[in-house]
Design a protein around this motif. Structure first.
Motif, PDB file in Angstrom:
ATOM      1  N   MET A   1     -16.151   7.956  11.857  1.00 26.33           N
ATOM      2  CA  MET A   1     -15.110   7.180  11.197  1.00 26.33           C
ATOM      3  C   MET A   1     -15.421   5.691  11.250  1.00 26.33           C
ATOM      4  SD  MET A   1     -12.366   7.426   9.418  1.00 26.33           S
ATOM      5  CE  MET A   1     -11.519   8.940   9.756  1.00 26.33           C
ATOM      6  N   SER A   2     -15.962   5.216  12.366  1.00 29.87           N
ATOM      7  CA  SER A   2     -16.304   3.788  12.455  1.00 29.87           C
ATOM      8  C   SER A   2     -17.423   3.435  11.473  1.00 29.87           C
ATOM      9  CB  SER A   2     -16.695   3.408  13.876  1.00 29.87           C
ATOM     10  OG  SER A   2     -17.954   3.941  14.222  1.00 29.87           O
ATOM     11  N   TRP A   3     -18.374   4.340  11.283  1.00 34.26           N
ATOM     12  CA  TRP A   3     -19.429   4.116  10.288  1.00 34.26           C
ATOM     13  C   TRP A   3     -18.848   4.077   8.884  1.00 34.26           C
ATOM     14  CZ3 TRP A   3     -23.007   8.496  12.379  1.00 34.26           C
ATOM     15  CH2 TRP A   3     -23.595   8.086  13.568  1.00 34.26           C
ATOM     16  N   LEU A   4     -17.941   5.006   8.588  1.00 33.62           N
ATOM     17  CA  LEU A   4     -17.348   5.056   7.250  1.00 33.62           C
ATOM     18  C   LEU A   4     -16.537   3.800   6.956  1.00 33.62           C
ATOM     19  CD1 LEU A   4     -16.212   8.793   7.068  1.00 33.62           C
ATOM     20  CD2 LEU A   4     -18.190   7.741   5.978  1.00 33.62           C
ATOM     21  N   VAL A   5     -15.839   3.288   7.950  1.00 28.67           N
ATOM     22  CA  VAL A   5     -15.079   2.049   7.768  1.00 28.67           C
ATOM     23  C   VAL A   5     -16.034   0.867   7.625  1.00 28.67           C
ATOM     24  CG1 VAL A   5     -13.498   0.443   8.912  1.00 28.67           C
ATOM     25  CG2 VAL A   5     -12.999   2.884   8.905  1.00 28.67           C
ATOM     26  N   ALA A   6     -17.073   0.823   8.448  1.00 29.56           N
ATOM     27  CA  ALA A   6     -18.016  -0.299   8.419  1.00 29.56           C
ATOM     28  C   ALA A   6     -18.765  -0.382   7.093  1.00 29.56           C
ATOM     29  CB  ALA A   6     -19.012  -0.178   9.565  1.00 29.56           C
ATOM     30  N   PHE A   7     -19.095   0.759   6.510  1.00 33.30           N
ATOM     31  CA  PHE A   7     -19.835   0.764   5.245  1.00 33.30           C
ATOM     32  C   PHE A   7     -18.923   0.772   4.030  1.00 33.30           C
ATOM     33  CE2 PHE A   7     -23.211   2.705   8.014  1.00 33.30           C
ATOM     34  CZ  PHE A   7     -24.045   1.599   7.966  1.00 33.30           C
ATOM     35  N   GLY A   8     -17.627   0.707   4.245  1.00 33.40           N
ATOM     36  CA  GLY A   8     -16.691   0.618   3.137  1.00 33.40           C
ATOM     37  C   GLY A   8     -16.488   1.908   2.371  1.00 33.40           C
ATOM     38  N   VAL A   9     -16.806   3.028   2.967  1.00 34.79           N
ATOM     39  CA  VAL A   9     -16.626   4.315   2.300  1.00 34.79           C
ATOM     40  C   VAL A   9     -15.157   4.699   2.274  1.00 34.79           C
ATOM     41  CG1 VAL A   9     -17.222   6.775   2.371  1.00 34.79           C
ATOM     42  CG2 VAL A   9     -18.944   5.054   2.940  1.00 34.79           C
ATOM     43  N   VAL A  10     -14.453   4.433   3.374  1.00 39.61           N
ATOM     44  CA  VAL A  10     -13.017   4.677   3.431  1.00 39.61           C
ATOM     45  C   VAL A  10     -12.298   3.335   3.541  1.00 39.61           C
ATOM     46  CG1 VAL A  10     -13.167   6.977   4.429  1.00 39.61           C
ATOM     47  CG2 VAL A  10     -13.020   5.028   5.934  1.00 39.61           C
ATOM     48  N   ASN A  11     -11.112   3.291   2.984  1.00 41.88           N
ATOM     49  CA  ASN A  11     -10.328   2.068   2.944  1.00 41.88           C
ATOM     50  C   ASN A  11      -9.229   2.146   3.996  1.00 41.88           C
ATOM     51  OD1 ASN A  11      -9.065  -0.255   2.254  1.00 41.88           O
ATOM     52  ND2 ASN A  11      -8.572   0.349   0.159  1.00 41.88           N
ATOM     53  N   ILE A  12      -9.219   1.212   4.937  1.00 38.33           N
ATOM     54  CA  ILE A  12      -8.223   1.275   5.999  1.00 38.33           C
ATOM     55  C   ILE A  12      -6.859   0.758   5.560  1.00 38.33           C
ATOM     56  CG2 ILE A  12      -9.860   1.245   7.894  1.00 38.33           C
ATOM     57  CD1 ILE A  12      -9.271  -1.696   8.266  1.00 38.33           C
ATOM     58  N   SER A  13      -6.732   0.347   4.307  1.00 35.47           N
ATOM     59  CA  SER A  13      -5.399  -0.013   3.816  1.00 35.47           C
ATOM     60  C   SER A  13      -4.568   1.243   3.534  1.00 35.47           C
ATOM     61  CB  SER A  13      -5.492  -0.880   2.561  1.00 35.47           C
ATOM     62  OG  SER A  13      -6.085  -0.160   1.507  1.00 35.47           O
ATOM     63  N   ASN A  14      -5.234   2.400   3.448  1.00 36.39           N
ATOM     64  CA  ASN A  14      -4.524   3.676   3.338  1.00 36.39           C
ATOM     65  C   ASN A  14      -3.871   3.962   4.685  1.00 36.39           C
ATOM     66  OD1 ASN A  14      -3.799   6.406   3.274  1.00 36.39           O
ATOM     67  ND2 ASN A  14      -5.558   6.976   2.024  1.00 36.39           N
ATOM     68  N   LYS A  15      -2.582   4.291   4.666  1.00 33.48           N
ATOM     69  CA  LYS A  15      -1.830   4.469   5.905  1.00 33.48           C
ATOM     70  C   LYS A  15      -2.375   5.618   6.751  1.00 33.48           C
ATOM     71  CE  LYS A  15       2.833   4.902   7.668  1.00 33.48           C
ATOM     72  NZ  LYS A  15       4.248   5.011   7.363  1.00 33.48           N
ATOM     73  N   PHE A  16      -2.743   6.732   6.128  1.00 30.12           N
ATOM     74  CA  PHE A  16      -3.269   7.874   6.877  1.00 30.12           C
ATOM     75  C   PHE A  16      -4.604   7.534   7.532  1.00 30.12           C
ATOM     76  CE2 PHE A  16      -5.927  11.684   7.112  1.00 30.12           C
ATOM     77  CZ  PHE A  16      -5.155  12.442   7.980  1.00 30.12           C
ATOM     78  N   ILE A  17      -5.490   6.878   6.798  1.00 35.78           N
ATOM     79  CA  ILE A  17      -6.802   6.503   7.341  1.00 35.78           C
ATOM     80  C   ILE A  17      -6.632   5.514   8.493  1.00 35.78           C
ATOM     81  CG2 ILE A  17      -9.005   5.368   6.817  1.00 35.78           C
ATOM     82  CD1 ILE A  17      -8.752   8.145   5.612  1.00 35.78           C
ATOM     83  N   ARG A  18      -5.742   4.542   8.310  1.00 37.89           N
ATOM     84  CA  ARG A  18      -5.503   3.554   9.359  1.00 37.89           C
ATOM     85  C   ARG A  18      -4.980   4.234  10.625  1.00 37.89           C
ATOM     86  NH1 ARG A  18      -2.767  -0.060   6.659  1.00 37.89           N
ATOM     87  NH2 ARG A  18      -0.760   0.953   6.984  1.00 37.89           N
ATOM     88  N   MET A  19      -4.087   5.212  10.445  1.00 39.70           N
ATOM     89  CA  MET A  19      -3.533   5.928  11.588  1.00 39.70           C
ATOM     90  C   MET A  19      -4.624   6.765  12.279  1.00 39.70           C
ATOM     91  SD  MET A  19      -0.314   8.549  11.736  1.00 39.70           S
ATOM     92  CE  MET A  19      -1.154   9.804  10.794  1.00 39.70           C
ATOM     93  N   ALA A  20      -5.473   7.432  11.491  1.00 39.71           N
ATOM     94  CA  ALA A  20      -6.553   8.242  12.063  1.00 39.71           C
ATOM     95  C   ALA A  20      -7.545   7.366  12.828  1.00 39.71           C
ATOM     96  CB  ALA A  20      -7.272   9.016  10.966  1.00 39.71           C
ATOM     97  N   VAL A  21      -7.893   6.216  12.259  1.00 35.84           N
ATOM     98  CA  VAL A  21      -8.813   5.291  12.938  1.00 35.84           C
ATOM     99  C   VAL A  21      -8.192   4.790  14.234  1.00 35.84           C
ATOM    100  CG1 VAL A  21      -9.881   3.004  12.758  1.00 35.84           C
ATOM    101  CG2 VAL A  21     -10.038   4.595  10.851  1.00 35.84           C
ATOM    102  N   ASP A  22      -6.900   4.469  14.205  1.00 32.53           N
ATOM    103  CA  ASP A  22      -6.220   3.977  15.399  1.00 32.53           C
ATOM    104  C   ASP A  22      -6.167   5.050  16.491  1.00 32.53           C
ATOM    105  OD1 ASP A  22      -4.720   1.954  16.830  1.00 32.53           O
ATOM    106  OD2 ASP A  22      -2.979   3.256  16.513  1.00 32.53           O
ATOM    107  N   VAL A  23      -5.867   6.289  16.120  1.00 32.39           N
ATOM    108  CA  VAL A  23      -5.813   7.377  17.105  1.00 32.39           C
ATOM    109  C   VAL A  23      -7.184   7.604  17.734  1.00 32.39           C
ATOM    110  CG1 VAL A  23      -5.517   9.871  17.362  1.00 32.39           C
ATOM    111  CG2 VAL A  23      -3.804   8.536  16.152  1.00 32.39           C
ATOM    112  N   LEU A  24      -8.216   7.655  16.902  1.00 29.72           N
ATOM    113  CA  LEU A  24      -9.567   7.858  17.430  1.00 29.72           C
ATOM    114  C   LEU A  24      -9.997   6.691  18.318  1.00 29.72           C
ATOM    115  CD1 LEU A  24     -11.315   9.379  14.303  1.00 29.72           C
ATOM    116  CD2 LEU A  24     -10.744  10.553  16.433  1.00 29.72           C
TER     117      LEU A  24
END
Length: 97
Positions: free
Chosen positions: A25-48
């Motif tokens: 997930m950190s790689w996907l966020v760093a390379f811009g594959v997933v957008n952390i402005s999405n509430k679900f993605i932001r929550m998943a990143v925070d939990v991990l």
């Protein structure tokens, strides 16, 4: 005692997958594959992050700066595999006798 060993083994197994998911997930966020402005993605990143950071922080303090490469998840996974191996090396033979 064997039940406790199996429980510890399963907890290590689950935490191993959490560390792998956190690294991916950190790689996907760093390379811009997933957008952390999405509430679900932001929550998943925070939990991990909250699940893995307490174990990764001491490793990061010890490791030298390697530029933009973070190998602390690899070190943590090696440690988890080592603990799991020790668990079965010393607990399992006691029940075979």
């Amino acid at each position: 005692m064997l039940s406790l060993a199996v429980l510890i083994d399963k907890v290590i197994d689950i935490y191993t997958w959490i560390v792998i998911a956190g690294a991916i997930m950190s790689w996907l966020v760093a390379f811009g594959v997933v957008n952390i402005s999405n509430k679900f993605i932001r929550m998943a990143v925070d939990v991990l992050y909250r699940l893995t950071e307490p174990a990764l922080r001491p490793i990061r303090r010890i490791l030298p700066n390697l530029g933009g490469v973070d190998i602390s998840p690899v070190i943590l996974l090696l440690g988890l595999f080592f603990v799991r191996s020790l668990l079965w090396e010393y607990v399992w033979p006691a029940f075979i006798r």
